[in-house]
Design a protein around this motif. Structure first.
Motif, PDB file in Angstrom:
ATOM      1  N   PRO A 105       0.717  -1.522  -0.122  1.00 58.05           N
ATOM      2  CA  PRO A 105      -0.215   0.035  -0.237  1.00 58.05           C
ATOM      3  C   PRO A 105       1.027   1.477   0.149  1.00 58.05           C
ATOM      4  CG  PRO A 105      -0.546  -1.193   2.086  1.00 58.05           C
ATOM      5  CD  PRO A 105       0.809  -2.403   1.378  1.00 58.05           C
TER       6      PRO A 105
ATOM      7  N   ILE B  55      -0.566   7.399   1.329  1.00 54.90           N
ATOM      8  CA  ILE B  55      -2.543   7.526   0.898  1.00 54.90           C
ATOM      9  C   ILE B  55      -2.818   8.860   1.062  1.00 54.90           C
ATOM     10  CG2 ILE B  55      -4.860   7.460   2.546  1.00 54.90           C
ATOM     11  CD1 ILE B  55      -3.203   5.907   4.460  1.00 54.90           C
TER      12      ILE B  55
ATOM     13  N   PHE C 183       0.397  -7.064   4.982  1.00 53.71           N
ATOM     14  CA  PHE C 183       0.084  -6.500   3.398  1.00 53.71           C
ATOM     15  C   PHE C 183       1.422  -6.086   2.836  1.00 53.71           C
ATOM     16  CE2 PHE C 183      -4.208  -5.157   5.607  1.00 53.71           C
ATOM     17  CZ  PHE C 183      -4.758  -6.293   5.190  1.00 53.71           C
TER      18      PHE C 183
ATOM     19  N   LYS D 295       1.985  -2.583  -6.728  1.00 53.53           N
ATOM     20  CA  LYS D 295       1.432  -1.468  -6.021  1.00 53.53           C
ATOM     21  C   LYS D 295       0.230  -1.596  -5.330  1.00 53.53           C
ATOM     22  CE  LYS D 295       2.221   1.180  -9.848  1.00 53.53           C
ATOM     23  NZ  LYS D 295       3.258   1.801 -10.740  1.00 53.53           N
ATOM     24  N   PHE D 296      -0.775  -1.176  -4.863  1.00 51.20           N
ATOM     25  CA  PHE D 296      -1.698  -0.261  -4.234  1.00 51.20           C
ATOM     26  C   PHE D 296      -2.414   1.388  -3.422  1.00 51.20           C
ATOM     27  CE2 PHE D 296      -5.422  -0.537  -1.463  1.00 51.20           C
ATOM     28  CZ  PHE D 296      -6.468  -1.178  -2.308  1.00 51.20           C
ATOM     29  N   LYS D 297      -2.518   1.809  -4.255  1.00 53.21           N
ATOM     30  CA  LYS D 297      -3.023   3.349  -4.400  1.00 53.21           C
ATOM     31  C   LYS D 297      -4.411   3.700  -3.439  1.00 53.21           C
ATOM     32  CE  LYS D 297       0.195   4.119  -7.907  1.00 53.21           C
ATOM     33  NZ  LYS D 297       0.195   5.231  -9.679  1.00 53.21           N
ATOM     34  N   THR D 298      -3.837   4.616  -2.877  1.00 55.53           N
ATOM     35  CA  THR D 298      -5.061   4.403  -1.999  1.00 55.53           C
ATOM     36  C   THR D 298      -5.717   6.354  -1.531  1.00 55.53           C
ATOM     37  OG1 THR D 298      -4.777   2.534  -0.145  1.00 55.53           O
ATOM     38  CG2 THR D 298      -5.859   5.044   0.806  1.00 55.53           C
TER      39      THR D 298
ATOM     40  N   ASP E  81      -6.473   2.542  -6.251  1.00 56.57           N
ATOM     41  CA  ASP E  81      -7.059   1.331  -6.301  1.00 56.57           C
ATOM     42  C   ASP E  81      -8.470   1.545  -5.423  1.00 56.57           C
ATOM     43  OD1 ASP E  81      -5.487  -0.440  -7.564  1.00 56.57           O
ATOM     44  OD2 ASP E  81      -3.926   0.835  -6.937  1.00 56.57           O
TER      45      ASP E  81
ATOM     46  N   TRP F 204     -10.673  -0.243   4.606  1.00 61.26           N
ATOM     47  CA  TRP F 204      -9.712  -0.358   3.181  1.00 61.26           C
ATOM     48  C   TRP F 204      -9.239  -1.547   3.963  1.00 61.26           C
ATOM     49  CZ3 TRP F 204      -5.070  -1.472   4.861  1.00 61.26           C
ATOM     50  CH2 TRP F 204      -3.657  -0.737   3.488  1.00 61.26           C
TER      51      TRP F 204
ATOM     52  N   THR G 170      -8.359  -4.000   0.764  1.00 61.52           N
ATOM     53  CA  THR G 170      -7.230  -4.674   0.056  1.00 61.52           C
ATOM     54  C   THR G 170      -6.725  -5.728   0.069  1.00 61.52           C
ATOM     55  OG1 THR G 170      -5.600  -2.320   1.444  1.00 61.52           O
ATOM     56  CG2 THR G 170      -4.704  -3.420   0.857  1.00 61.52           C
TER      57      THR G 170
END
Length: 576
Positions: free
Chosen positions: A179, A182, A215, A221-224, A240, A286, A290
């Motif tokens: 993650p 943010i 996580f 990649k994981f975008k918030t 994401d 969230w 995820t």
């Protein structure tokens, strides 16, 4: 009541799940099992990326760059915000033919993680001093609210971390299959017109989950993005997971939930799940989304290992069903969509805060800044009693808590630092990625080219400056990966090597009419249009932008028609 997900809730120790038969394994842990299907997944399972920190401290910083193992330097270092940077002098035509080891220098880019873009002046000064002492005075503001340093040597990383952590900063999971930072409204907690302050939600997510092994091995990649400002100032459409502030007619203030956005070579806007999320539920929601990505995301092929591909395969209804039944244990309320924004979210200019002080948004030149200027910016704000500033997703700074009688002095001081509170249209709306200067993926130069083009356009278009719309965006990217969000720009430029009269040279493929779901297009996002055969040599870039801008002004249907709407209707000849 929602449970808190922890490392113990990983797939191996969690409750048994039904495992549908997959015709062709995609590396989905919950369906195919955890057997790695490619080299990246192998080394990620062999040793968690978070574990490399100890080797950096105990070994690599003492024995130097050549002591670093291959999977650490080209993989796990990213979990701590470190990428090797491009060796100077390698032209863009060789990017695709040379290996990582041939392209890289023995220096690192270091990304300082700034969740919500929030900084104190003390923190800004420390980053500036690190830049000055260890990074050849580089301190670029990214379009994901981070600050990036360059020329970092592994020997200095422990001292850099010590200084950052002493003021509450870190580089944890700033890069890698984790993650990422943010995104948050840069005016959270201060804007008079925000629905509520989402900062506590951002902090809780970071405190509970960033650096948690549950996580730290995602497919990619994981975008918030999280905001409760009416301008929706966090580009939520291309993350994401996004939580967008909204007022439910019965349940009050909370969030509208979006998933599955992303650009790169296969752009896709996020979709609403139709669910209303309370502020209390937000951290668990969230974690649930995820976890879906962790357990069901496609891992076999790296170019399909993003949430947007799972969304395309499942659809939003199934994403919501799995979230509620497998991860939350309760149903979310249905909720309304947030209203379409009616103002720009870049926060440029002088604005009154809810407490009677003022905040001032000022434009960098495509994110380029320096450590010494960051120190001077901290000094400027402290001289008028302010101790806070923010970064934005548009490569800008916002100075907070400025007393009314000090606004003119701060505006002048920002201008003296090269930060423009009242910039020209193109200085305000031009963004550029890192480019050939430091990035191993880049094919062309970006930031220096963009700075020259901006200065050129300010002179060329001075006669029509008052006719230009407030929002006329120019985004320049050094490769196809769209770090500068070219598909969402009025004029988006994708770097490539082109051939003109038999000569190869740096140039750009042109995307026109891209836009997010904002006030300029009544809520309908669009990834833009390409014109067949249109490629612009780098040397002719200012000529092209001037030409297409003047064509827009001459041929638009009205003085209020946005560039993007015109670009989609215009004859191709007017776009060349």
């Amino acid at each position: 009541m929602a449970k808190t997900l922890t490392a113990r809730d990983g797939l191996e120790d969690g409750p048994a799940r039904k495992k549908p038969v997959s015709k062709k394994p995609n590396g989905q842990w919950a369906i195919d099992g955890k057997t790695p299907l490619n080299g990246n997944e192998e080394w990620k399972q062999e040793d968690d990326g978070l574990n490399v920190r100890e080797r950096i401290l105990s070994t690599y910083s003492k024995e130097g760059f050549d002591s670093i193992s291959n999977h650490d330097v080209h993989g796990r270092f990213r979990w701590w915000g470190l990428y090797t940077q491009r060796k100077p002098g390698i032209d863009g035509g060789k990017t695709a033919t040379l290996s990582d080891a041939e392209l890289e220098d023995k220096y690192f880019m270091m990304r300082v993680r700034l969740d919500g873009g929030q900084l104190t002046t003390e923190q800004a000064r420390v980053i500036g001093e690190i830049s000055r002492d260890f990074g050849r005075n580089t301190a670029d503001v990214t379009d994901r609210q981070n600050i990036q340093l360059h020329w970092i040597e592994v020997e200095n990383v422990p001292e850099i971390w010590r200084r950052l952590e002493a003021v509450g900063l870190d580089t944890t999971e700033a890069c890698g299959d984790v993650p990422r930072v943010i995104l948050g409204s840069p005016v959270a907690g201060i804007a008079k017109d925000e629905l509520f302050d989402p900062t506590p939600v951002i902090r809780e997510i970071k405190d509970r989950y960033i650096g948690d092994p549950a996580f730290s091995n995602l497919p990619r990649k994981f975008k918030t993005a999280i905001t409760a400002h009416p301008s929706q100032d966090v580009i939520h459409e291309i993350n994401d997971i996004s939580l967008v502030g909204v007022e439910h007619p019965e349940l009050g203030l909370g969030f509208d939930l979006w998933v599955g956005g992303g650009l790169s070579t296969n752009p896709k806007f996020a979709e609403r799940l139709g669910a209303f999320v309370t502020r209390e539920q937000a951290p668990d929601v969230w974690a649930g989304v995820t976890s879906i990505f962790r357990d069901y995301g496609f891992r076999r092929l790296r170019n399909r290992a993003r949430m947007k591909f799972l969304l395309a395969d499942w659809g939003p209804e199934k994403i919501r069903e799995v979230l509620e039944t497998e991860y939350l244990g309760y149903k979310l309320a249905d909720g309304p969509a947030a209203p379409t924004p009616r103002e720009s979210g870049d926060h440029i200019g002088v604005h009154e805060q809810k407490d009677g002080n003022y905040y001032i948004g000022a434009a960098t030149t495509v994110g380029r800044f320096s450590g010494t200027k960051l120190i001077e910016l901290a000094d400027l704000l402290e001289s008028v009693g302010s101790h806070r500033l923010r970064t934005t997703v548009y490569q800008k700074f916002i100075a907070l808590d400025i007393p009314g009688d000090k606004v003119p002095a701060v505006v002048q001081g920002l201008n003296d630092l090269g930060l423009a509170p009242m910039p020209s249209v193109f200085r305000r709306n031009t963004m550029a990625c890192t480019g050939l200067e430091f990035c191993k993926l880049a094919i062309v130069e970006t930031k220096n080219v963009a700075a020259e083009v901006i200065a050129d356009l300010e002179q060329r278009l001075a006669d029509v400056e008052d006719q230009l719309p407030e929002k006329l965006t120019l985004h320049i990217n050094g490769c196809p990966n769209s770090c500068a969000r070219i598909q969402t720009a009025d004029i988006g430029l994708k770097g490539q090597i082109i051939t003109v009269d038999g000569e190869q040279m740096p140039g750009y493929q042109v995307h026109l009419g891209g836009e997010l779901a904002d006030y300029t297009n009544d809520g309908a996002g669009n990834v833009g249009r390409t014109v067949r055969g249109l490629k612009v040599p780098q040397r002719d870039l200012a000529d092209y932008v001037e030409r297409v801008t003047r064509n827009f002004l001459a041929h638009r249907s009205s003085d209020t028609q946005p560039f993007a709407a015109w670009a989609h209707e215009a004859d191709e000849e007017l776009l060349k």
